[in-house]
Every structure is written in structure tokens, then in C-alpha cells.
Design a protein around this motif. Sequence first.
Motif, PDB file in Angstrom:
ATOM      1  N   TYR A   1      84.551  52.830  39.126  1.00 37.46           N
ATOM      2  CA  TYR A   1      84.427  53.243  40.523  1.00 37.46           C
ATOM      3  C   TYR A   1      83.934  52.084  41.383  1.00 37.46           C
ATOM      4  O   TYR A   1      84.447  51.842  42.481  1.00 37.46           O
ATOM      5  CB  TYR A   1      83.460  54.422  40.644  1.00 37.46           C
ATOM      6  N   GLU A   2      82.965  51.346  40.885  1.00 38.62           N
ATOM      7  CA  GLU A   2      82.441  50.201  41.625  1.00 38.62           C
ATOM      8  C   GLU A   2      83.540  49.167  41.865  1.00 38.62           C
ATOM      9  O   GLU A   2      83.663  48.621  42.966  1.00 38.62           O
ATOM     10  CB  GLU A   2      81.272  49.574  40.858  1.00 38.62           C
TER      11      GLU A   2
ATOM     12  N   ASN B   1      77.470  52.564  47.237  1.00 36.82           N
ATOM     13  CA  ASN B   1      78.807  52.890  46.734  1.00 36.82           C
ATOM     14  C   ASN B   1      79.924  52.126  47.455  1.00 36.82           C
ATOM     15  O   ASN B   1      81.103  52.439  47.272  1.00 36.82           O
ATOM     16  CB  ASN B   1      79.063  54.394  46.857  1.00 36.82           C
TER      17      ASN B   1
ATOM     18  N   VAL C   1      85.440  60.968  42.287  1.00 36.14           N
ATOM     19  CA  VAL C   1      84.031  60.582  42.204  1.00 36.14           C
ATOM     20  C   VAL C   1      83.315  60.878  43.517  1.00 36.14           C
ATOM     21  O   VAL C   1      82.207  61.435  43.530  1.00 36.14           O
ATOM     22  CB  VAL C   1      83.909  59.082  41.844  1.00 36.14           C
TER      23      VAL C   1
ATOM     24  N   ARG D   1      79.889  64.879  35.344  1.00 36.54           N
ATOM     25  CA  ARG D   1      79.094  63.653  35.239  1.00 36.54           C
ATOM     26  C   ARG D   1      80.004  62.466  34.999  1.00 36.54           C
ATOM     27  O   ARG D   1      80.896  62.511  34.148  1.00 36.54           O
ATOM     28  CB  ARG D   1      78.077  63.750  34.098  1.00 36.54           C
ATOM     29  N   ILE D   2      79.796  61.406  35.744  1.00 35.40           N
ATOM     30  CA  ILE D   2      80.564  60.187  35.566  1.00 35.40           C
ATOM     31  C   ILE D   2      79.971  59.397  34.409  1.00 35.40           C
ATOM     32  O   ILE D   2      78.762  59.223  34.314  1.00 35.40           O
ATOM     33  CB  ILE D   2      80.521  59.334  36.846  1.00 35.40           C
TER      34      ILE D   2
ATOM     35  N   GLU E   1      81.487  54.834  36.098  1.00 33.01           N
ATOM     36  CA  GLU E   1      80.710  54.241  37.185  1.00 33.01           C
ATOM     37  C   GLU E   1      81.144  52.800  37.441  1.00 33.01           C
ATOM     38  O   GLU E   1      81.264  52.362  38.590  1.00 33.01           O
ATOM     39  CB  GLU E   1      79.217  54.299  36.844  1.00 33.01           C
ATOM     40  N   LYS E   2      81.394  52.067  36.356  1.00 35.36           N
ATOM     41  CA  LYS E   2      81.826  50.685  36.507  1.00 35.36           C
ATOM     42  C   LYS E   2      83.209  50.613  37.160  1.00 35.36           C
ATOM     43  O   LYS E   2      83.447  49.791  38.055  1.00 35.36           O
ATOM     44  CB  LYS E   2      81.854  50.001  35.132  1.00 35.36           C
TER      45      LYS E   2
END
Length: 334
Positions: free
Chosen positions: A88-89, A161, A36, A79-80, A85-86
Motif C-alpha cells: 500500500y505504501e 498514508n 485499504v 486486517r492488512i 502495508e508495504k
Amino acid sequence: MPEKDPQTVRLRAAQVRRRFVWEIDWNLLRTFTVIVQEGSLTAAGEKLSLSQPTISNALRRLEEHIVCHLIDRSSSYFRITPAGEKLYEECMAMFAIVAGLPELMEKDRNQISGQVDMAFASHVECPFLDTFLADFHKTNPHITFSTTVSSSRASAEAVLNNEAALGVFLTQEKLDDLEYTLLYREHFGFFCGPTHPLFQQRISNFDELRRLDYVSFKTDELSGALAPVAALRKQEQLRGKIVGQFTNLEEVKRLIKAGFGFGPLPIHVVAPDVEARQLWQLPPYKNPPSVDVYLVIKRTARRTRAQSAFLEALLTAIEATPLEGRTYPQPVEA
């Protein structure tokens, strides 16, 4: 078909969660995080010194393990997904916790250790912050610091991020997920270099500047972080050709010194260059445009003890110091 007993359903769900924790390869989460951050599988492989097929296989295994599609990609598309995205967070939050483990192992619980990662804009120069850092280091010698220097936008993304515990940069549009505290205020002046036709000329107004070539920052626009500078240009009808735009102060200063044109620079930052006769200040000499520089943190970030101690101390120091003491150049008493 008889309905399942709710208690049985909860027990099975708990078993699935426990299996997930014990069976997952934690290296897959690290690999996913790097994918990412690098924006491609190939770049992630280079960062981790792994082949592209190995990286691709790791991503496939992770998606199979959590039964969720994380990244849409092709030869020209990356594209994530929302699920990615969740994840990765959450990965960044876990890494922050892991980064704080050494300090938890300290025998002396009153002695805080750990690292504070910071993201700065390219021209951050704040004597108030320098003094605070020196004092903080004396009382917290086991806390270390790491700083990345980039554009204001990149610094904001680093904080969002969880790649940095805090950012110091200019901003025009404030994001809901971030918390902004005015750290200091700086004044911008227009400057030219030794080969410029106006060097060492004390001109009284903007007439001689209106059609001259101009060098500046990419945020020097009415919708950008340097909006006060852009507003002054518009007011005074400075319409010369823009021959260079950069995100880095050193590059703006380099072209001004090289004679490409005149341009805006923070007055207190380039004072040594003016004294060394490498730059010359142009109008306005009074009431130059001012720009605010912010301390920025993420509202929902999970912080280590070192990060929390540093931010708490810095915010307290800011609150205790009037803005006049955090404004540069310092006003000259009459």
C-alpha cells in the motif's frame, strides 16, 4: 545436484521481474489501494461502482500474481498484513508519481503545475497562512489545491498514508515518521452562548464556573492536543458535567451557542461571533492557555515538483516570520 551459476540466477531473477511488470494488471493495484483506504471490500466496491465479487476476485488475482497474502479478512474481521502495508505504501508512492506526470509534460519547464493535497484540523484559521497562500498563488497560478478537514488524528493518518502532502493540525504525541514545524500559536478562551446564565456578565474569577455544564473537544484532556486547556480546568477545579465532546470546532461552537454549557474556543477564530453577541467570553481574560498548531509532512514521502515547491516556499516563509507574528490573537501593545 550441481550448484546454479550465480550469473544465471541473477538473469532469471531479472526475467521474473520484467515479466511481473509487463504482466500485472495495474488496475489491481488501484483496486487494492481503495480496499485499504475504505477498510472493506464492500465499501471499496461502492467507491469504485463494482460488485463485491469483482472486488474480491481482483484481490485474489493480485495476491496470486505477487505470490503474497495481503489482507486477512472474514465477515467480522479486516486486517492488512505486513506485506499488504508495504504494498500500500508503495502504491501511494506510485500514484504520487503518476499525479505529477502532467507537469512533466509541460512545454514550459519553468512553469510548475500540479495539485497539492492538504489535511487540516477543523479549526485552522491562520492569517499568516492565508497571506502566504495568496502570494504563492500569484507566482504559481498553475498549482491547484485540495483540502480535507477532519480531526487532528485523521489528518496525521492522511499524511502518513501519502493521501496528503502536508497536514496542519494540533498534536500532543509526535510520530517518528512525521516532521513537525510550528506554524502558528493560538490562545483559547472559555465562552458561553446568549441563553447561558453568565452571558454578558463580567465575572472576575472561576468560582461561578466550577460546577457548570461543559462542552469541549475530545482532545481536551491532559494527554491530548488541548492539554493546556485541560491543565487549566484541573488547576481551577472546573468539574461540571461534560455534556458534549466533538472533534469539530463548529459542533463545539454550536452547542455552546445553544446554551448546553460553556467551553473552550480559539479566541481569534470566534471574534466575529463575540462581536455579533452570539458568544460571550468568560475568565481567564489574561494569559489564556496557548496551543501550538503544526505544519506536518512525512519524512520519506516522494513529492511532485508542485508539492516540493509549495513546501519549500512555506517553510522559508515560516523561518522568516517570528513566532510573535504567527500568534493569535496578536498581543496588544501597552
